[in-house]
Design a protein around this motif. Structure first.
Motif, PDB file in Angstrom:
ATOM      1  N   VAL A 134      -1.510   7.447 -12.285  1.00  0.00           N
ATOM      2  CA  VAL A 134      -2.919   7.546 -12.667  1.00  0.00           C
ATOM      3  C   VAL A 134      -3.153   6.655 -13.881  1.00  0.00           C
ATOM      4  N   GLU A 135      -4.055   5.699 -13.750  1.00  0.00           N
ATOM      5  CA  GLU A 135      -4.379   4.801 -14.858  1.00  0.00           C
ATOM      6  C   GLU A 135      -5.048   5.582 -15.979  1.00  0.00           C
ATOM      7  N   GLU A 136      -4.578   5.349 -17.214  1.00  0.00           N
ATOM      8  CA  GLU A 136      -5.185   5.990 -18.376  1.00  0.00           C
ATOM      9  C   GLU A 136      -5.968   4.934 -19.165  1.00  0.00           C
ATOM     10  N   THR A 137      -5.729   4.802 -20.462  1.00  0.00           N
ATOM     11  CA  THR A 137      -6.500   3.847 -21.257  1.00  0.00           C
ATOM     12  C   THR A 137      -6.028   2.410 -21.072  1.00  0.00           C
ATOM     13  N   GLN A 138      -4.757   2.232 -20.736  1.00  0.00           N
ATOM     14  CA  GLN A 138      -4.228   0.883 -20.542  1.00  0.00           C
ATOM     15  C   GLN A 138      -4.339   0.504 -19.064  1.00  0.00           C
ATOM     16  N   THR A 139      -4.878  -0.680 -18.808  1.00  0.00           N
ATOM     17  CA  THR A 139      -5.153  -1.096 -17.437  1.00  0.00           C
ATOM     18  C   THR A 139      -3.870  -1.290 -16.620  1.00  0.00           C
ATOM     19  N   LEU A 140      -3.976  -0.971 -15.343  1.00  0.00           N
ATOM     20  CA  LEU A 140      -2.863  -1.177 -14.400  1.00  0.00           C
ATOM     21  C   LEU A 140      -3.211  -2.261 -13.380  1.00  0.00           C
ATOM     22  N   ASN A 141      -4.173  -3.113 -13.724  1.00  0.00           N
ATOM     23  CA  ASN A 141      -4.635  -4.139 -12.781  1.00  0.00           C
ATOM     24  C   ASN A 141      -3.500  -5.036 -12.295  1.00  0.00           C
ATOM     25  N   GLU A 142      -2.524  -5.266 -13.179  1.00  0.00           N
ATOM     26  CA  GLU A 142      -1.381  -6.109 -12.807  1.00  0.00           C
ATOM     27  C   GLU A 142      -0.645  -5.523 -11.607  1.00  0.00           C
ATOM     28  N   TYR A 143      -0.541  -4.201 -11.551  1.00  0.00           N
ATOM     29  CA  TYR A 143       0.181  -3.533 -10.461  1.00  0.00           C
ATOM     30  C   TYR A 143      -0.753  -3.203  -9.298  1.00  0.00           C
ATOM     31  N   ILE A 144      -2.017  -2.955  -9.600  1.00  0.00           N
ATOM     32  CA  ILE A 144      -2.998  -2.705  -8.550  1.00  0.00           C
ATOM     33  C   ILE A 144      -3.114  -3.913  -7.628  1.00  0.00           C
ATOM     34  N   SER A 145      -2.997  -5.090  -8.199  1.00  0.00           N
ATOM     35  CA  SER A 145      -3.124  -6.324  -7.405  1.00  0.00           C
ATOM     36  C   SER A 145      -2.003  -6.486  -6.388  1.00  0.00           C
ATOM     37  N   THR A 146      -0.912  -5.737  -6.527  1.00  0.00           N
ATOM     38  CA  THR A 146       0.215  -5.860  -5.586  1.00  0.00           C
ATOM     39  C   THR A 146       0.075  -4.912  -4.395  1.00  0.00           C
ATOM     40  N   GLY A 147      -0.916  -3.998  -4.445  1.00  0.00           N
ATOM     41  CA  GLY A 147      -1.037  -2.992  -3.403  1.00  0.00           C
ATOM     42  C   GLY A 147      -2.091  -3.310  -2.362  1.00  0.00           C
ATOM     43  N   ILE A 148      -2.258  -2.371  -1.449  1.00  0.00           N
ATOM     44  CA  ILE A 148      -3.266  -2.485  -0.395  1.00  0.00           C
ATOM     45  C   ILE A 148      -4.508  -1.715  -0.838  1.00  0.00           C
ATOM     46  N   PRO A 149      -5.651  -2.381  -0.972  1.00  0.00           N
ATOM     47  CA  PRO A 149      -6.862  -1.720  -1.490  1.00  0.00           C
ATOM     48  C   PRO A 149      -7.336  -0.581  -0.586  1.00  0.00           C
ATOM     49  N   LEU A 150      -7.711   0.534  -1.205  1.00  0.00           N
ATOM     50  CA  LEU A 150      -8.264   1.673  -0.468  1.00  0.00           C
ATOM     51  C   LEU A 150      -9.633   2.069  -1.012  1.00  0.00           C
ATOM     52  N   ASP A 151      -9.742   2.210  -2.330  1.00  0.00           N
ATOM     53  CA  ASP A 151     -10.982   2.634  -2.979  1.00  0.00           C
ATOM     54  C   ASP A 151     -11.523   3.895  -2.306  1.00  0.00           C
ATOM     55  N   ALA A 152     -10.657   4.914  -2.200  1.00  0.00           N
ATOM     56  CA  ALA A 152     -11.004   6.135  -1.474  1.00  0.00           C
ATOM     57  C   ALA A 152     -11.077   7.318  -2.425  1.00  0.00           C
ATOM     58  N   ASP A 153     -11.880   8.317  -2.062  1.00  0.00           N
ATOM     59  CA  ASP A 153     -11.943   9.552  -2.833  1.00  0.00           C
ATOM     60  C   ASP A 153     -10.586  10.250  -2.808  1.00  0.00           C
ATOM     61  N   ILE A 154     -10.240  10.877  -3.919  1.00  0.00           N
ATOM     62  CA  ILE A 154      -8.951  11.564  -4.016  1.00  0.00           C
ATOM     63  C   ILE A 154      -9.004  12.886  -3.257  1.00  0.00           C
ATOM     64  N   SER A 155      -8.007  13.096  -2.417  1.00  0.00           N
ATOM     65  CA  SER A 155      -7.875  14.381  -1.730  1.00  0.00           C
ATOM     66  C   SER A 155      -6.410  14.615  -1.408  1.00  0.00           C
ATOM     67  N   GLY A 156      -6.027  15.868  -1.336  1.00  0.00           N
ATOM     68  CA  GLY A 156      -4.646  16.195  -0.999  1.00  0.00           C
ATOM     69  C   GLY A 156      -4.288  15.735   0.391  1.00  0.00           C
ATOM     70  N   GLU A 157      -5.237  15.862   1.311  1.00  0.00           N
ATOM     71  CA  GLU A 157      -4.973  15.463   2.700  1.00  0.00           C
ATOM     72  C   GLU A 157      -4.697  13.967   2.811  1.00  0.00           C
ATOM     73  N   LEU A 158      -5.476  13.166   2.079  1.00  0.00           N
ATOM     74  CA  LEU A 158      -5.271  11.717   2.144  1.00  0.00           C
ATOM     75  C   LEU A 158      -3.919  11.333   1.545  1.00  0.00           C
ATOM     76  N   LEU A 159      -3.551  11.935   0.424  1.00  0.00           N
ATOM     77  CA  LEU A 159      -2.254  11.639  -0.184  1.00  0.00           C
ATOM     78  C   LEU A 159      -1.108  12.014   0.755  1.00  0.00           C
ATOM     79  N   ILE A 160      -1.226  13.140   1.413  1.00  0.00           N
ATOM     80  CA  ILE A 160      -0.189  13.555   2.364  1.00  0.00           C
ATOM     81  C   ILE A 160      -0.060  12.529   3.483  1.00  0.00           C
ATOM     82  N   ASN A 161      -1.187  12.113   4.041  1.00  0.00           N
ATOM     83  CA  ASN A 161      -1.158  11.148   5.152  1.00  0.00           C
ATOM     84  C   ASN A 161      -0.601   9.800   4.727  1.00  0.00           C
ATOM     85  N   ILE A 162      -0.884   9.395   3.488  1.00  0.00           N
ATOM     86  CA  ILE A 162      -0.372   8.104   3.012  1.00  0.00           C
ATOM     87  C   ILE A 162       1.143   8.104   2.988  1.00  0.00           C
TER      88      ILE A 162
END
Length: 283
Positions: free
Chosen positions: A144-172
């Protein structure tokens, strides 16, 4: 310097013009003190705080130089301060934007106290996902990103921009699915990406029982103030890494307690007056 002292004398003299003026100035000073306290508390432990400390020291040295009559040094320091502020705003733009976004959410928190907060949703979703994955030994890595940006690592992933839910995390994180490998990164109240790559810790003190997920969690905690949790694929054990600290083999109850202490703000449990003038900052 004489004009500076005259201005100072005028200021202190104006504080005691009348009883009403004294009260107004006391309130004024109290508000400014409260704002400075909240500002320092919000920046504590971030990269921006290092910049603020540097600026304060620089201003102190500049004042001493002017006091001693070191004109050239004072002039050079004036130039550095003038352009350094602009450079600081550019360099720390992501942190400043993040802080303004959090500040902008404060009015909604004060008014919509009966609605489930973003922090409460995060805690509920994480607990629900981990309670399912841990007994089944489904490996997971979430930051979970706090005050310091994680953009450097976000750029290495697959974009989702999805609402947080337990079901989605389980499926991922279900094994042998396209998104299960790598880390999920949460930014704000959204799952920003999955399959992100995090920096691995090079510490020799880490036990060999911990795999890549744990080393990545610890590595990110050493490089930023992100909050990260891991579910072991081998044992189902729950671990948390934050600011270089690592808590391993947590029970679900202990995990939920850490989440609540970290994310759920005390202000949501108080009335609006206490929300505005007090409370414990998470993190």
């Amino acid at each position: 310097m004489s004009s500076l002292f005259n201005l100072s004398n005028q200021f202190w003299a104006s504080l005691f013009d009348s009883p009403l003026t004294i009260i107004v100035h006391i309130i004024d000073i109290a508000i400014v003190s409260w704002a400075i306290y909240k500002f320092i508390k919000a920046l504590a432990g971030t990269k921006v705080m290092s910049l603020v400390q540097g600026v304060v020291l620089f201003v102190l040295f500049k004042f001493i130089a002017e006091l001693l009559g070191l004109t050239t040094i004072a002039f050079l320091m004036n130039q550095v301060i003038t352009y350094g502020v602009i450079a600081g705003v550019i360099i720390f733009a992501p942190e400043i934007r993040s802080g303004l976004e959090r500040f902008g959410r404060t009015p909604r928190t004060l008014i919509q106290t009966q609605q489930l907060s973003d922090e409460e949703k995060i805690v509920t979703s994480f607990v629900k996902a981990v309670s399912y994955m841990s007994p089944r030994k489904i490996g997971a890595l979430v930051s979970v990103e706090e005050t310091q940006t994680l953009n450097e690592y976000i750029s290495t992933g697959i974009p989702l921009d999805a609402d947080i839910s337990g079901e989605l995390l389980i499926n991922i994180f279900i094994p042998n699915t396209p998104l299960h490998d790598g880390a999920v990164i949460v930014k704000g109240n959204k799952i920003a990406v999955s399959c992100a790559y995090l920096p691995l810790s090079e510490s020799s003190s880490i036990s060999k029982e911990f795999g890549t997920r744990h080393r990545a969690a610890i590595g990110l905690s050493e490089a930023s103030d992100a909050f990260t949790f891991v579910v072991s694929e081998e044992t189902g054990a729950i671990s948390v890494a934050y600011k270089g600290e690592f808590f391993h083999d947590l029970s679900l109850e202990a995990f939920e307690k850490i989440l609540r202490e970290h994310f759920v703000k005390e202000e949501t449990k108080k009335n609006w007056f206490k929300q505005l003038f007090g409370g414990r900052k998470h993190g």
